[in-house]
Design an enzyme around this catalytic site. Structure first.
Site, PDB file in Angstrom:
ATOM      1  N   GLU A 427       0.835  -1.226   0.000  1.00  0.00           N
ATOM      2  CA  GLU A 427       0.000   0.000   0.000  1.00  0.00           C
ATOM      3  C   GLU A 427       0.855   1.255   0.000  1.00  0.00           C
ATOM      4  OE1 GLU A 427      -3.066  -0.995  -1.140  1.00  0.00           O
ATOM      5  OE2 GLU A 427      -2.729   1.152  -1.038  1.00  0.00           O
TER       6      GLU A 427
HETATM    7  C1  LIG Z   1       2.571  -9.668   0.387  1.00  0.00           C
HETATM    8  C2  LIG Z   1       2.395  -8.548  -0.585  1.00  0.00           C
HETATM    9  C3  LIG Z   1       1.113  -8.218  -1.006  1.00  0.00           C
HETATM   10  C4  LIG Z   1       0.928  -7.205  -1.953  1.00  0.00           C
HETATM   11  N1  LIG Z   1      -0.334  -6.956  -2.435  1.00  0.00           N
HETATM   12  C5  LIG Z   1      -0.472  -6.129  -3.509  1.00  0.00           C
HETATM   13  C6  LIG Z   1      -1.732  -6.006  -4.178  1.00  0.00           C
HETATM   14  O1  LIG Z   1      -2.713  -6.593  -3.762  1.00  0.00           O
HETATM   15  N2  LIG Z   1      -1.795  -5.226  -5.284  1.00  0.00           N
HETATM   16  C7  LIG Z   1      -0.713  -4.567  -5.786  1.00  0.00           C
HETATM   17  O2  LIG Z   1      -0.843  -3.883  -6.776  1.00  0.00           O
HETATM   18  N3  LIG Z   1       0.492  -4.638  -5.155  1.00  0.00           N
HETATM   19  C8  LIG Z   1       0.639  -5.412  -4.045  1.00  0.00           C
HETATM   20  N4  LIG Z   1       1.857  -5.526  -3.431  1.00  0.00           N
HETATM   21  C9  LIG Z   1       2.984  -4.763  -3.946  1.00  0.00           C
HETATM   22  C10 LIG Z   1       3.417  -3.641  -3.018  1.00  0.00           C
HETATM   23  O3  LIG Z   1       2.467  -2.615  -3.001  1.00  0.00           O
HETATM   24  C11 LIG Z   1       4.830  -3.187  -3.456  1.00  0.00           C
HETATM   25  O4  LIG Z   1       5.719  -4.220  -3.059  1.00  0.00           O
HETATM   26  C12 LIG Z   1       5.230  -1.858  -2.867  1.00  0.00           C
HETATM   27  O5  LIG Z   1       4.466  -0.819  -3.403  1.00  0.00           O
HETATM   28  C13 LIG Z   1       6.714  -1.552  -3.095  1.00  0.00           C
HETATM   29  O6  LIG Z   1       7.090  -1.756  -4.427  1.00  0.00           O
HETATM   30  P1  LIG Z   1       8.385  -2.651  -4.749  1.00  0.00           P
HETATM   31  O7  LIG Z   1       8.203  -3.944  -4.022  1.00  0.00           O
HETATM   32  O8  LIG Z   1       8.587  -2.705  -6.206  1.00  0.00           O
HETATM   33  O9  LIG Z   1       9.581  -1.895  -4.056  1.00  0.00           O
HETATM   34  P2  LIG Z   1      10.436  -0.710  -4.731  1.00  0.00           P
HETATM   35  O10 LIG Z   1       9.534   0.298  -5.325  1.00  0.00           O
HETATM   36  O11 LIG Z   1      11.493  -1.311  -5.576  1.00  0.00           O
HETATM   37  O12 LIG Z   1      11.094  -0.057  -3.441  1.00  0.00           O
HETATM   38  C14 LIG Z   1      12.315  -0.540  -2.842  1.00  0.00           C
HETATM   39  C15 LIG Z   1      12.762   0.495  -1.802  1.00  0.00           C
HETATM   40  O13 LIG Z   1      13.064   1.740  -2.451  1.00  0.00           O
HETATM   41  C16 LIG Z   1      12.276   2.778  -1.895  1.00  0.00           C
HETATM   42  N5  LIG Z   1      11.870   3.699  -2.958  1.00  0.00           N
HETATM   43  C17 LIG Z   1      11.328   3.385  -4.135  1.00  0.00           C
HETATM   44  N6  LIG Z   1      11.080   4.502  -4.838  1.00  0.00           N
HETATM   45  C18 LIG Z   1      11.459   5.536  -4.086  1.00  0.00           C
HETATM   46  C19 LIG Z   1      11.442   6.955  -4.246  1.00  0.00           C
HETATM   47  N7  LIG Z   1      10.955   7.533  -5.351  1.00  0.00           N
HETATM   48  N8  LIG Z   1      11.946   7.714  -3.249  1.00  0.00           N
HETATM   49  C20 LIG Z   1      12.411   7.155  -2.125  1.00  0.00           C
HETATM   50  N9  LIG Z   1      12.452   5.837  -1.912  1.00  0.00           N
HETATM   51  C21 LIG Z   1      11.973   5.030  -2.878  1.00  0.00           C
HETATM   52  C22 LIG Z   1      11.078   2.108  -1.230  1.00  0.00           C
HETATM   53  O14 LIG Z   1      10.526   2.881  -0.166  1.00  0.00           O
HETATM   54  C23 LIG Z   1      11.693   0.794  -0.750  1.00  0.00           C
HETATM   55  O15 LIG Z   1      12.303   0.977   0.504  1.00  0.00           O
HETATM   56  C24 LIG Z   1       2.052  -6.497  -2.444  1.00  0.00           C
HETATM   57  C25 LIG Z   1       3.334  -6.812  -1.979  1.00  0.00           C
HETATM   58  C26 LIG Z   1       3.513  -7.820  -1.079  1.00  0.00           C
HETATM   59  C27 LIG Z   1       4.914  -8.160  -0.637  1.00  0.00           C
END
Ligand SMILES: Cc1cc2nc3c(=O)[nH]c(=O)nc-3n(C[C@H](O)[C@H](O)[C@H](O)COP(=O)(O)OP(=O)(O)OC[C@H]3O[C@@H](n4cnc5c(N)ncnc54)[C@H](O)[C@@H]3O)c2cc1C
Length: 568
Positions: A427
């Site tokens: 989220e």
């Molecule tokens: C169990 C689980 C359930 C989920 N359920 C859903 C779902 O139902 N629907 C759905 O659509 N998604 C879902 N997600 C996805 C979830 O919302 C994402 O994992 C989350 O938004 C983070 O994206 P990412 O994993 O690609 O991390 P990344 O975006 O790669 O982030 C990695 C790190 O970099 C930081 N970061 C990234 N961009 C920036 C920035 N611009 N400035 C500063 N810091 C930054 C982040 O804060 C984080 O610490 C789920 C994930 C999990 C693990």
């Protein structure tokens, strides 16, 4: 270890701290009388304690899994889901014209917290549906509303949100899923989504996916994204189910926790979808669902923290070790008492913040007053990030209180840590929440923040006569926070805001927590006063260090190189 829902805490906060009487005083929510509120709290508590809580451990031991392309859920989850749906808890705040109960979001928030305590993995399913219902109420065509809303509200069908793709996580604008017009008003959706919670199950007749995708003429970035309703099985105009859609669950993730909730890789192969909201206006529509879910996910963190506290407290009253006074159990040791009290005081603060947030949402809905809308928007990232941070911290402390037994799975304390961990990530990560707070939520020149601080200061001034020490501490903290907020508003380079965003959000939550504890001390009994004194004297001072961190800006951080981060 049985779960006991904190009904009297909710009742006290509603009656004396978060201003729920104002919500109940509106015409829209006039039905939310004290009797109705009490009945809701009591009935939901019963379901959570008796039906959902026993499922938590089962879900951990028997993860959701894929069997010949079909998702199988843990034993008992179907019955648990049915109890939630039949109780009317999914559509509590949905509009009455579609079959909802039209009750305040504040009451939904109390019920969501109890369900999260009882069984987080299962609760995530109705939470997704609740967000989808709100998004459809605001943005869908009448045709979509009439087919989908009654079924989602009754729980016959459930909803998901599909944003994430391998290259598009926090950066949703990077998504590649395509939507092409079919020429009959529908669209063909093609692409892969990952990490989709509750993408399928074996207990609802249909699964309704809200999918973000780009139309052929959609610009790159978030401005070119549209939102589509893509059902697993395509219904006719009366809601009768027809052919399966061209979509499938490719695989389920093996996760650190939350095993009962299936988290899927989804493939859409020209699946039929219908536009929700305007073309290229998908992000605004999805934000309705995301804001709902952000409050809900913050509440999840608080719920799991509460369960971990109850677990740790029982252990601490039973385990004998060292030369302890009184009962001889470890609860008598000062450090164990500190850990338990920290958990309790933080949970209380986070719960109060989530309910203040929900009250602001209800007041905005009932009055259409922009200042309430702005307050709700300002509080949402705070509720999400602080609630889930407290979830992680309190569950970790719960393990610590168990000593070695905390590390042994059969105690159950470890499951809380594993389950709640994702709540700071999904989220929108808590870092992204904090950036939202210091950028978008301060775009009004700090107006919403300053109004909130004015309320805190007024509360402190009123409390000075009876509780001068506590009131002065809260008053001073609010004024220090005001100075830093002014500093942030004046930073033109957003990096100077972002570098201190996380500590700023935490400091704001600390001060809001002080405000809530002070109000409890004024209105409550000796127990409320003791808890407030602990929080205000020992935990509130954290705000000063956090705000000092915030005001350092970005220059020193930017100067640190990747090489500096690796020991030579
Ligand atoms: C169990 C689980 C359930 C989920 N359920 C859903 C779902 O139902 N629907 C759905 O659509 N998604 C879902 N997600 C996805 C979830 O919302 C994402 O994992 C989350 O938004 C983070 O994206 P990412 O994993 O690609 O991390 P990344 O975006 O790669 O982030 C990695 C790190 O970099 C930081 N970061 C990234 N961009 C920036 C920035 N611009 N400035 C500063 N810091 C930054 C982040 O804060 C984080 O610490 C789920 C994930 C999990 C693990």
């Amino acid at each position: 270890m049985p779960y006991r829902a904190p009904v009297s805490d909710f009742q006290f906060l509603l009656d004396h701290v978060v201003g729920f009487d104002e919500v109940a005083g509106t015409e829209l929510f006039a039905e939310a009388t004290p009797d109705m509120t009490n009945a809701i709290l009591t009935e939901a508590a019963k379901m959570c304690e008796d039906i959902l809580a026993p499922l938590n451990h089962i879900g951990d031991k028997h993860p959701a899994h894929l069997e010949n392309g079909v998702v199988r859920t843990p034993p008992g989850f179907a019955d648990g889901y049915r109890a939630i749906a039949d109780g009317g808890w999914i559509g509590m705040s949905a509009r009455a014209e579609n079959g909802g109960l039209g009750l305040p979001m504040t009451l939904t928030t109390t019920v969501n917290e109890m369900m999260s305590s009882a069984c987080l993995a299962l609760q995530l399913n109705p939470l997704m549906s609740q967000g989808q219902i709100e998004a459809l109420e605001h943005h869908a065509s009448d045709a979509i509303k009439s087919v989908y809303l009654p079924k989602l509200i009754s729980g016959e069908w459930c909803g998901t949100m599909n944003l994430t793709e391998p290259q598009a996580g926090s950066d949703v604008g990077a998504l590649r899923t395509k939507a092409e017009p079919n020429g009959d008003g529908s669209f063909a959706i093609t692409g892969q989504k990952i990490y989709i919670s509750w993408a399928d199950n074996d207990f609802t007749d249909n699964v309704c996916h809200l999918v973000l995708a780009r139309l052929p003429d959609g610009k790159p970035g978030t401005k070119g994204i549209s939102l589509f309703m893509v059902p697993k099985i395509i219904p006719d105009a009366d809601g009768n189910l027809g052919q399966p859609n061209d979509l499938r669950v490719v695989s389920l993730e093996h996760k650190m926790g939350l095993h009962g909730s299936p988290t899927a890789v989804m493939e859409y192969s020209g699946a039929t979808g219908w536009l929700v909201g305007p073309e290229h206006g998908g992000m605004a529509a999805m934000f309705t669902m995301m804001n709902n879910a952000r409050l809900g996910v913050g509440t999840q963190g608080i719920g799991v923290a509460e369960r971990a506290l109850q677990h740790a407290l029982a252990y601490a009253q039973d385990r004998k070790q060292g030369r302890a006074e009184g009962t001889g159990a470890i609860i008598e040791h000062a450090d164990v008492r500190r850990m338990l009290t920290t958990m309790r005081a933080d949970i209380y603060a986070a719960r109060a913040i989530s309910l203040m947030n929900a009250v602001a949402i209800d007041m905005a809905t009932a009055t259409h007053d922009d200042t309430w809308t702005a307050r709700a928007a300002f509080l949402t990232p705070i509720t999400k990030a602080f609630g889930t941070d407290i979830g992680v911290e309190a569950t970790n402390t719960g393990v610590q209180i168990h000593g070695g037994m905390g590390f042994i799975e059969e105690t159950g304390a470890a499951q809380f840590v594993r389950d709640v961990r994702v709540s700071t990530i999904y989220e929108g990560t808590n870092g992204i929440q904090a950036m939202d707070l210091v950028a978008r939520k301060l775009m009004d020149g700090g107006d919403a923040a300053f109004r909130l601080l004015d309320d805190i200061v007024r509360g402190a001034e009123a409390a000075k006569a009876t509780h001068p020490d506590l009131a002065n501490a809260v008053w001073e903290a609010a004024e220090t926070l005001r100075e830093t907020t002014e500093w942030l508003v004046n930073q033109q380079d957003l990096n100077d805001r972002f570098a201190g965003a996380v500590p700023y959000l935490r400091a704001f939550a600390r001060v809001l927590g002080g405000h809530a504890h002070l109000a409890s001390a004024v209105a409550g009994d000796a127990g409320h006063l003791r808890l407030a004194t602990f929080y205000i004297k020992r935990m509130l001072p954290e705000h000063a260090a956090l705000l000092a961190h915030t005001r350092e800006g970005a220059a020193d951080l930017a100067a640190i190189t990747a090489e500096d981060l690796v020991a030579a």
